[in-house]
Design a protein around this motif. Structure first.
Motif, mmCIF file in Angstrom:
data_model
loop_
_atom_site.group_PDB
_atom_site.id
_atom_site.type_symbol
_atom_site.label_atom_id
_atom_site.label_comp_id
_atom_site.label_asym_id
_atom_site.label_seq_id
_atom_site.Cartn_x
_atom_site.Cartn_y
_atom_site.Cartn_z
ATOM 1 N N ASN A 2 0.802 -1.220 0.000
ATOM 2 C CA ASN A 2 0.000 0.000 0.000
ATOM 3 C C ASN A 2 0.838 1.275 0.000
ATOM 4 O O ASN A 2 0.533 2.231 0.707
ATOM 5 C CB ASN A 2 -0.996 0.001 1.150
ATOM 6 N N HIS A 4 0.897 3.251 -2.321
ATOM 7 C CA HIS A 4 0.092 4.293 -2.953
ATOM 8 C C HIS A 4 -0.767 5.038 -1.936
ATOM 9 O O HIS A 4 -1.029 6.221 -2.097
ATOM 10 C CB HIS A 4 -0.763 3.721 -4.086
ATOM 11 N N LYS A 5 -1.185 4.395 -0.867
ATOM 12 C CA LYS A 5 -2.035 5.063 0.130
ATOM 13 C C LYS A 5 -1.304 6.218 0.794
ATOM 14 O O LYS A 5 -1.846 7.311 0.937
ATOM 15 C CB LYS A 5 -2.539 4.065 1.166
ATOM 16 N N PHE A 7 1.241 7.800 -0.420
ATOM 17 C CA PHE A 7 1.511 8.778 -1.471
ATOM 18 C C PHE A 7 0.307 9.698 -1.657
ATOM 19 O O PHE A 7 0.429 10.925 -1.633
ATOM 20 C CB PHE A 7 1.850 8.059 -2.783
ATOM 21 N N PHE A 8 -0.878 9.128 -1.836
ATOM 22 C CA PHE A 8 -2.075 9.936 -2.071
ATOM 23 C C PHE A 8 -2.477 10.718 -0.827
ATOM 24 O O PHE A 8 -3.019 11.821 -0.933
ATOM 25 C CB PHE A 8 -3.229 9.069 -2.574
ATOM 26 N N GLU A 81 4.974 9.083 -10.667
ATOM 27 C CA GLU A 81 5.181 8.461 -9.354
ATOM 28 C C GLU A 81 3.920 7.740 -8.875
ATOM 29 O O GLU A 81 4.001 6.654 -8.306
ATOM 30 C CB GLU A 81 5.600 9.506 -8.335
ATOM 31 N N ALA A 82 2.762 8.334 -9.125
ATOM 32 C CA ALA A 82 1.504 7.684 -8.727
ATOM 33 C C ALA A 82 1.352 6.339 -9.430
ATOM 34 O O ALA A 82 1.012 5.328 -8.803
ATOM 35 C CB ALA A 82 0.315 8.592 -9.060
ATOM 36 N N ARG A 85 3.881 3.742 -8.037
ATOM 37 C CA ARG A 85 3.492 3.209 -6.720
ATOM 38 C C ARG A 85 2.412 2.139 -6.861
ATOM 39 O O ARG A 85 2.440 1.128 -6.160
ATOM 40 C CB ARG A 85 3.014 4.337 -5.819
ATOM 41 N N ILE A 86 1.471 2.353 -7.762
ATOM 42 C CA ILE A 86 0.424 1.352 -7.987
ATOM 43 C C ILE A 86 1.029 0.078 -8.574
ATOM 44 O O ILE A 86 0.711 -1.028 -8.143
ATOM 45 C CB ILE A 86 -0.688 1.929 -8.884
ATOM 46 N N ASP A 89 2.811 -1.689 -5.779
ATOM 47 C CA ASP A 89 1.863 -2.306 -4.846
ATOM 48 C C ASP A 89 1.266 -3.590 -5.417
ATOM 49 O O ASP A 89 0.830 -4.458 -4.668
ATOM 50 C CB ASP A 89 0.735 -1.341 -4.486
ATOM 51 N N ARG A 116 -7.017 3.854 -12.096
ATOM 52 C CA ARG A 116 -6.752 3.692 -10.656
ATOM 53 C C ARG A 116 -6.243 5.002 -10.051
ATOM 54 O O ARG A 116 -6.647 5.389 -8.957
ATOM 55 C CB ARG A 116 -5.745 2.559 -10.436
ATOM 56 N N VAL A 117 -5.360 5.689 -10.763
ATOM 57 C CA VAL A 117 -4.861 6.985 -10.278
ATOM 58 C C VAL A 117 -6.019 7.973 -10.145
ATOM 59 O O VAL A 117 -6.151 8.657 -9.129
ATOM 60 C CB VAL A 117 -3.766 7.565 -11.211
#
Length: 123
Positions: A2, A4-5, A7-8, A81-82, A85-86, A89, A116-117
Motif C-alpha cells: 500500500n 500508494h495510500k 503517497f495519495f 510516481e503515482a 506506486r500502484i 503495490d 486507478r490513479v
C-alpha cells in the motif's frame, strides 16, 4: 504494501484534482492514439505509458524525448510516481517503462493504471 495510500494521503486537494485530470487525459490519449512499447511515441502516433503521461499533462509528447526519460516537471513527476506506486503495490517492483515494455501485454493493463490513479485521487 500500500505504498500508494501514503503517497495519495500526502497530496493536497489541488494536487489530487490536477492529478485526476492529468490521469483522465492520459488515458484518453492512449485510447485515441493506441499503445506502443520501447518509445514514448512511435511513427504511427501510438504512445507508451509515459508518452500518455506527457499527453495528459502537455497535450503532446515531449519532443526530443523518444527515449524513456522524464524531464523534471512537477505534474509529470507526480503522475509518473503515482503510477509507479500502484505498479509496485501490485508486486512488480519496477519502473513505469519496464512495466510498459516488459510486463504489460495489452493496452488495457496500462489504461487501468490511469483509471486507478483517477479513482485514488478522489478518495
Amino acid at each position: 504494501m500500500n505504498m500508494h495510500k501514503e503517497f495519495f494521503a500526502r497530496l493536497t486537494g489541488g494536487q489530487k484534482r490536477q492529478l485526476k485530470r492529468d490521469a483522465e487525459r492520459a488515458k484518453a490519449a492512449l485510447e485515441k492514439r493506441g499503445w506502443t512499447r520501447g518509445t514514448l511515441e512511435n511513427y504511427n502516433g501510438e504512445v507508451c505509458a509515459l508518452g500518455a503521461v506527457y499527453y495528459g499533462v502537455y497535450g503532446k509528447t515531449a519532443l526530443g524525448y523518444r527515449e524513456h526519460t522524464i524531464p523534471k516537471d512537477d505534474r509529470v513527476t507526480l503522475l509518473g510516481e503515482a503510477i509507479e506506486r500502484i505498479i509496485n503495490d501490485r508486486g512488480y517492483g519496477c519502473s513505469v517503462p519496464t512495466y510498459n515494455d516488459s510486463i504489460a501485454k495489452r493496452k488495457n493493463q496500462i489504461t487501468t493504471l490511469f483509471d486507478r490513479v483517477a479513482k485514488l485521487s478522489t478518495e
